[in-house]
Scaffold this motif. Structure first.
Motif, PDB file in Angstrom:
ATOM      1  N   TYR A  11      -8.725 -70.462  59.742  1.00 54.61           N
ATOM      2  CA  TYR A  11      -8.266 -71.853  59.662  1.00 54.61           C
ATOM      3  C   TYR A  11      -9.281 -72.673  58.884  1.00 54.61           C
ATOM      4  O   TYR A  11     -10.457 -72.717  59.243  1.00 54.61           O
ATOM      5  N   LEU A  13     -10.348 -76.363  57.984  1.00 57.86           N
ATOM      6  CA  LEU A  13     -10.091 -77.704  58.525  1.00 57.86           C
ATOM      7  C   LEU A  13     -10.406 -78.793  57.509  1.00 57.86           C
ATOM      8  O   LEU A  13     -11.446 -78.766  56.854  1.00 57.86           O
ATOM      9  N   VAL A  17      -8.811 -84.032  60.286  1.00 57.45           N
ATOM     10  CA  VAL A  17      -8.591 -83.347  61.564  1.00 57.45           C
ATOM     11  C   VAL A  17      -9.776 -83.617  62.499  1.00 57.45           C
ATOM     12  O   VAL A  17      -9.607 -83.912  63.682  1.00 57.45           O
ATOM     13  N   ALA A  24     -12.002 -80.598  67.353  1.00 58.47           N
ATOM     14  CA  ALA A  24     -10.817 -79.818  66.968  1.00 58.47           C
ATOM     15  C   ALA A  24     -11.139 -78.360  66.687  1.00 58.47           C
ATOM     16  O   ALA A  24     -10.326 -77.470  66.948  1.00 58.47           O
ATOM     17  N   VAL A 141      -5.461 -76.657  57.611  1.00 61.20           N
ATOM     18  CA  VAL A 141      -5.003 -77.598  58.634  1.00 61.20           C
ATOM     19  C   VAL A 141      -5.412 -79.008  58.206  1.00 61.20           C
ATOM     20  O   VAL A 141      -6.591 -79.312  58.055  1.00 61.20           O
ATOM     21  N   LYS A 143      -4.024 -83.431  58.373  1.00 62.83           N
ATOM     22  CA  LYS A 143      -3.058 -84.426  58.833  1.00 62.83           C
ATOM     23  C   LYS A 143      -2.502 -85.244  57.664  1.00 62.83           C
ATOM     24  O   LYS A 143      -1.660 -86.116  57.862  1.00 62.83           O
ATOM     25  N   TYR A 162      -2.306 -80.636  62.390  1.00 64.78           N
ATOM     26  CA  TYR A 162      -3.048 -80.333  63.625  1.00 64.78           C
ATOM     27  C   TYR A 162      -2.215 -80.825  64.792  1.00 64.78           C
ATOM     28  O   TYR A 162      -2.013 -82.026  64.957  1.00 64.78           O
ATOM     29  N   THR A 164      -2.495 -79.603  68.216  1.00 67.81           N
ATOM     30  CA  THR A 164      -2.978 -79.164  69.532  1.00 67.81           C
ATOM     31  C   THR A 164      -2.822 -80.254  70.585  1.00 67.81           C
ATOM     32  O   THR A 164      -2.564 -79.969  71.746  1.00 67.81           O
TER      33      THR A 164
END
Length: 466
Positions: A11, A13, A17, A24, A141, A143, A162, A164
């Motif tokens: 992943y 990031l 995030v 995260a 990942v 946003k 993201y 979670t």
């Protein structure tokens, strides 16, 4: 390379995030997490600004330092084990690695995007890893919706938001705070135990007839008379407080009467001091702010339950700063809180001098306008806190405000999930959605979706057809 290594995903990031959720990187326990050097540089630029988001940047940097503090440069490039979390006691705790990658070493030609933009450098990094580890799944990942589109456009196979901290997948699944039964409620329930408690009747209904309920959920049926609120439940019974539609519609607060049963349910929750959190959602013009303010004035001036009203709201401008121009905090906040002063004028429009009445009431009810920035660190006692336009807040910002509320304080959150101004929030990731889901089974909270526009015929038509 063993099978477990092949099953581990990588992943990558993006900065936003870590700003949205500073920890995260701990959410991908059994997989490898890559943080490009560009992300660390962006966090570095943000951490010193005088902005609310700078705090999240500093938390993210400190937490990364905790994991990497004893690592050598070689270990950082190879990957440092993420803190282990035991999820299944029957399986050994598997842990992925946290890897810092110097994405400046990768040529721009991999993606074809110009390398002078941070977003492009991060996409470039993910593409290079996809090329390098062909047998593994490399996932970016972020946003940022536009960044997700760009990444797919240049050949990155897997791009995700993201999610979670996202409690529901579809905004249509968000609880409305009430349940409508087909036909007659009592016919479907049959016999139940009833006891009188003051002016109200309490009914004990078998839980098997209503398997999914939560505290302070309102119940309506197909008729025009039955209305009740869930005041408790156990494995055997659900206890209902019989209110009736007629009683809901005959309430009033500061001269405001409900125009429909949804406003009636909202007023019932707003005027109950035992409900410390009321969340009002719904379209523009459904009466959220009017009901919140009218019930606050009723409880402060008429009933003396609370001492003051604190009104706060978030906009991008307020989040940055409220400026250096002369004037008190209240005066600077006034343009953004015009919705409240407009509402006060509406409540006193029949007075001889509405402006004088508004000013008198603002003083008598001790109405204070506060910036979200200045709420941190306070402890608010015996007040009604109205958090207007709360759909633009993240879950962590809302937590900051909710944890300020001390003894005898009531918090009213209003928001319209169709009017989100924030770059990185969607209806399912908004803090408003988060608290509706998180608090729905808390006995001190109630949620009402004010279904239907009552502002005007024009507003109603616009809401439905534009």
């Amino acid at each position: 390379m063993g099978k477990d290594d092949l099953d581990r995903k990588i992943y990558v990031l993006d900065t936003n995030v870590l700003l949205h959720e500073p920890l995260a990187y701990l959410s991908f326990q059994e997989h490898d997490v890559v943080i490009p050097m560009t992300v660390l540089e962006e966090l570095d630029h943000i951490k010193d600004r005088k902005r609310d988001v700078s705090r999240d940047a500093r938390v993210a940097i400190r937490s990364l330092d905790d994991v990497l503090t004893d690592a050598t440069p070689e270990q950082m490039l190879e990957g440092v084990d993420l803190p282990k979390v035991q999820r299944d006691p029957n399986k050994p705790a598997s842990s992925g690695k946290l890897i810092i990658v110097n994405d400046h070493l990768y040529p721009d030609s991999i993606s074809g995007l110009p390398g002078n933009e941070n977003d492009h450098s991060i996409i470039n990094c993910a593409l290079q890893l996809q090329k390098q580890y062909t047998e593994k799944k490399v996932i970016l990942v972020t946003k940022d919706i536009n960044m997700r589109l760009k990444a797919k456009g240049v050949g990155l196979k897997f791009v995700e938001d993201y999610r979670t901290d996202q409690l529901i997948d579809d905004i249509n699944l968000l609880t409305s705070g009430y349940n409508k039964f087909e036909g007659d409620f009592w016919e479907s329930v049959g016999e139940c135990q009833t006891e009188q408690q003051g002016r109200y009747s309490l009914h004990k209904v078998p839980k098997s007839r209503m398997p999914e309920v939560f505290y302070n959920e309102y119940l309506l049926d197909g008729g025009e008379h039955f209305a009740a609120r869930v005041v408790g439940y156990d494995e055997a019974h659900v206890t209902l407080k019989d209110i009736s539609v007629e009683r809901l519609l005959h309430q009033q607060a500061w001269g405001v009467k409900p125009k429909n049963v949804y406003q009636g349910m909202a007023l019932d929750a707003l005027l109950d001091p035992n409900i410390e959190l009321v969340v009002l959602t719904g379209p523009a013009g459904c009466g959220k702010t009017l009901l919140a303010l009218a019930s606050a004035l009723e409880m402060i001036i008429e009933k003396g339950v609370y001492d003051k009203v604190i009104v706060t709201r978030n906009t991008p401008e307020i989040a940055e700063s409220i400026g250096f121009l002369p004037g008190t905090e209240e005066e600077k906040m006034a343009p953004w809180l015009a919705a409240i002063t407009d509402t006060l004028e509406v409540l006193h429009k029949h007075d001889e001098s509405p402006i004088s009445s508004r000013n008198y009431i603002m003083e008598k009810a001790n109405i204070q306008f506060k910036s979200v920035n200045f709420m941190r660190g306070r402890s608010i006692q015996n007040a009604v806190v109205i958090l207007d336009e709360s759909q633009n807040l993240t879950a962590s910002q809302l937590k900051t405000i909710i944890t300020r509320c001390g003894e005898g304080t009531k918090l009213i959150c209003t928001g319209n999930l169709a009017q989100i101004d924030s770059n990185y929030l969607t209806p399912v990731t908004s803090g408003l959605t988060y608290i509706v889901e998180r608090f729905k089974d808390f006995e001190g909270s109630a949620t009402i979706n004010l279904n239907g526009v009552v502002r005007s015929r024009l507003a109603s038509f616009a809401e439905e057809n534009l």
